[in-house]
Design an enzyme around this catalytic site. Structure first.
Site, PDB file in Angstrom:
ATOM      1  N   ASP A  57       7.727  29.514 -14.376  1.00  0.00           N
ATOM      2  CA  ASP A  57       6.657  28.532 -14.552  1.00  0.00           C
ATOM      3  C   ASP A  57       7.090  27.194 -13.974  1.00  0.00           C
ATOM      4  O   ASP A  57       8.271  26.836 -14.043  1.00  0.00           O
ATOM      5  CB  ASP A  57       6.363  28.298 -16.043  1.00  0.00           C
ATOM      6  CG  ASP A  57       5.361  29.303 -16.597  1.00  0.00           C
ATOM      7  OD1 ASP A  57       4.737  29.999 -15.795  1.00  0.00           O
ATOM      8  OD2 ASP A  57       5.231  29.374 -17.829  1.00  0.00           O
ATOM      9  N   ASN A  88      -0.498  16.997 -12.963  1.00  0.00           N
ATOM     10  CA  ASN A  88      -1.926  16.765 -12.712  1.00  0.00           C
ATOM     11  C   ASN A  88      -2.390  15.438 -13.309  1.00  0.00           C
ATOM     12  O   ASN A  88      -3.147  14.683 -12.673  1.00  0.00           O
ATOM     13  CB  ASN A  88      -2.765  17.913 -13.283  1.00  0.00           C
ATOM     14  CG  ASN A  88      -2.680  19.179 -12.446  1.00  0.00           C
ATOM     15  OD1 ASN A  88      -2.568  19.112 -11.222  1.00  0.00           O
ATOM     16  ND2 ASN A  88      -2.727  20.328 -13.096  1.00  0.00           N
ATOM     17  N   HIS A 146      -5.054  16.199  -9.469  1.00  0.00           N
ATOM     18  CA  HIS A 146      -5.104  17.646  -9.247  1.00  0.00           C
ATOM     19  C   HIS A 146      -4.747  18.030  -7.817  1.00  0.00           C
ATOM     20  O   HIS A 146      -4.218  19.118  -7.572  1.00  0.00           O
ATOM     21  CB  HIS A 146      -6.494  18.184  -9.608  1.00  0.00           C
ATOM     22  CG  HIS A 146      -6.753  18.190 -11.088  1.00  0.00           C
ATOM     23  ND1 HIS A 146      -6.256  19.169 -11.917  1.00  0.00           N
ATOM     24  CD2 HIS A 146      -7.423  17.323 -11.891  1.00  0.00           C
ATOM     25  CE1 HIS A 146      -6.624  18.933 -13.166  1.00  0.00           C
ATOM     26  NE2 HIS A 146      -7.342  17.800 -13.182  1.00  0.00           N
ATOM     27  N   ASP A 204      -2.013  20.805  -6.685  1.00  0.00           N
ATOM     28  CA  ASP A 204      -2.172  21.861  -5.674  1.00  0.00           C
ATOM     29  C   ASP A 204      -1.012  21.832  -4.682  1.00  0.00           C
ATOM     30  O   ASP A 204      -0.487  22.880  -4.289  1.00  0.00           O
ATOM     31  CB  ASP A 204      -3.498  21.684  -4.928  1.00  0.00           C
ATOM     32  CG  ASP A 204      -4.704  22.010  -5.782  1.00  0.00           C
ATOM     33  OD1 ASP A 204      -4.525  22.606  -6.867  1.00  0.00           O
ATOM     34  OD2 ASP A 204      -5.835  21.664  -5.374  1.00  0.00           O
ATOM     35  N   GLU A 242       0.125  28.156 -13.019  1.00  0.00           N
ATOM     36  CA  GLU A 242       1.372  27.637 -12.461  1.00  0.00           C
ATOM     37  C   GLU A 242       2.504  28.639 -12.626  1.00  0.00           C
ATOM     38  O   GLU A 242       3.680  28.291 -12.579  1.00  0.00           O
ATOM     39  CB  GLU A 242       1.756  26.306 -13.124  1.00  0.00           C
ATOM     40  CG  GLU A 242       2.111  26.376 -14.581  1.00  0.00           C
ATOM     41  CD  GLU A 242       0.912  26.218 -15.525  1.00  0.00           C
ATOM     42  OE1 GLU A 242       1.143  25.857 -16.694  1.00  0.00           O
ATOM     43  OE2 GLU A 242      -0.234  26.443 -15.101  1.00  0.00           O
TER      44      GLU A 242
END
Length: 316
Positions: free
Chosen positions: A185, A193, A198, A202, A236
């Site tokens: 993870d 974020n 966000h 990405d 994630e």
């Protein structure tokens, strides 16, 4: 012997005359065909219509005398050669495997080819029908890409991971070989974020894939390529399967990837930041029957890594 040579010459002349007569009878009709047409004797090409010349990126003068196999990709050339010889020996048409043609200015083209012996007098010849399947091939590749790849990162998705891992585990159990699984993870991904946006999140996920490719092309300089695969299996969360690799070596690989993720600078909107990841590692063991057995142990190790401070590798 002399007689045999004369007979062979007569057959060749008869075949050539038959081809001339055919072209004269059909005229421009052959060149209007949407399908490529090649008349081929054992040694080389006698005739190709305009569609065939276009597909092969050749002119009439340059293609005459060449062999059709010269235009096949090396992966299927041996198989095509066997099928080509068979087409001269039987009446039933022969279907070739998909052929990739190089040299077109807009990229490779793909064709489907069928060969059938012609009932001509003289030297035996076959006709090759070439169908352009490039558009179908590209659409099929696009569909496969969407089916097995994650849209955001471009790496494999959960569906591919499950299908491939289950096949490899079954093979490893049958052959009594190693197989290891890594699940990891991105640490505190929600904070990434919330802090950077966000779009930055990405970019962080894409960076995972960049790090993987940069650090696993070769395990050590000069060694063979690593056969493992990376997949995004959740928001994630990522997974890596490593065929033919035991637990100790898998942990070494996980530590190298973890360290590389931590050191990798991510840039977004003029800002630079870093992320870390926590890893859980396990391997195939006696008594394991399916992928779920490994996922359960890898998850236990992953949660332990989080409990022990994150940004670390644990095994189970």
């Amino acid at each position: 012997m002399f007689i045999d040579d004369e007979e062979g010459t007569d057959d060749a002349l008869l075949t050539h005359q038959t081809l001339i007569d055919t072209q004269e009878r059909l005229g421009a009709l052959l060149d209007l065909m949407p399908t490529g047409l090649i008349i081929h004797q054992m040694q080389g090409i006698l005739y190709a219509n305009q569609q065939a010349l276009s597909l092969l990126q050749q002119t009439e003068s340059s293609v005459t005398g060449k062999h059709f196999l010269d235009f096949t990709n090396t992966e299927v050339r041996e198989e095509c050669g066997e099928l080509f010889m068979r087409s001269f020996m039987q009446d039933k048409p022969v279907q070739f495997p998909q052929i990739k043609l190089m040299g077109a200015p807009d990229g490779p083209r793909y064709i489907k080819a069928t060969a059938g012996r012609l009932p001509w007098e003289g030297t035996t010849v076959v006709q090759l029908l070439l169908e352009d399947i490039t558009e179908l091939k590209l659409k099929a590749d696009e569909l496969e890409n969407l089916t097995f790849h994650d849209v955001l990162t471009g790496t494999f998705n959960r569906r591919y991971f499950i299908e491939q891992a289950e096949q490899l585990i079954a093979s490893a159990l049958s052959d009594n070989t190693h197989f290891s699984l890594l699940i990891f993870d991105v640490d505190w991904f929600k904070q990434v974020n919330d802090t950077y946006g966000h779009l930055a999140g990405d970019e962080a996920l894409k960076a995972i894939v960049d790090v993987w490719h940069a650090n696993t092309r070769n395990e050590v300089k000069g060694a063979r390529n690593l056969d493992g695969k990376l997949a995004r299996i959740g928001g994630e969360e990522f997974a890596i399967f490593l065929p033919d690799i035991g637990l100790e070596r898998a942990c070494t690989i996980a530590e190298r990837i973890r360290s590389a993720i931590e050191a990798h600078n991510i840039q977004c909107d003029g800002r630079t930041f870093n992320i870390t990841a926590s890893f859980g590692v396990t391997d195939l063991r006696a008594g394991d029957k399916k992928l779920d057995d490994l996922i359960r142990r890898a998850d236990i190790a992953l949660y332990r890594a989080k409990e022990n401070g994150r940004n670390r590798v644990e095994s189970e």
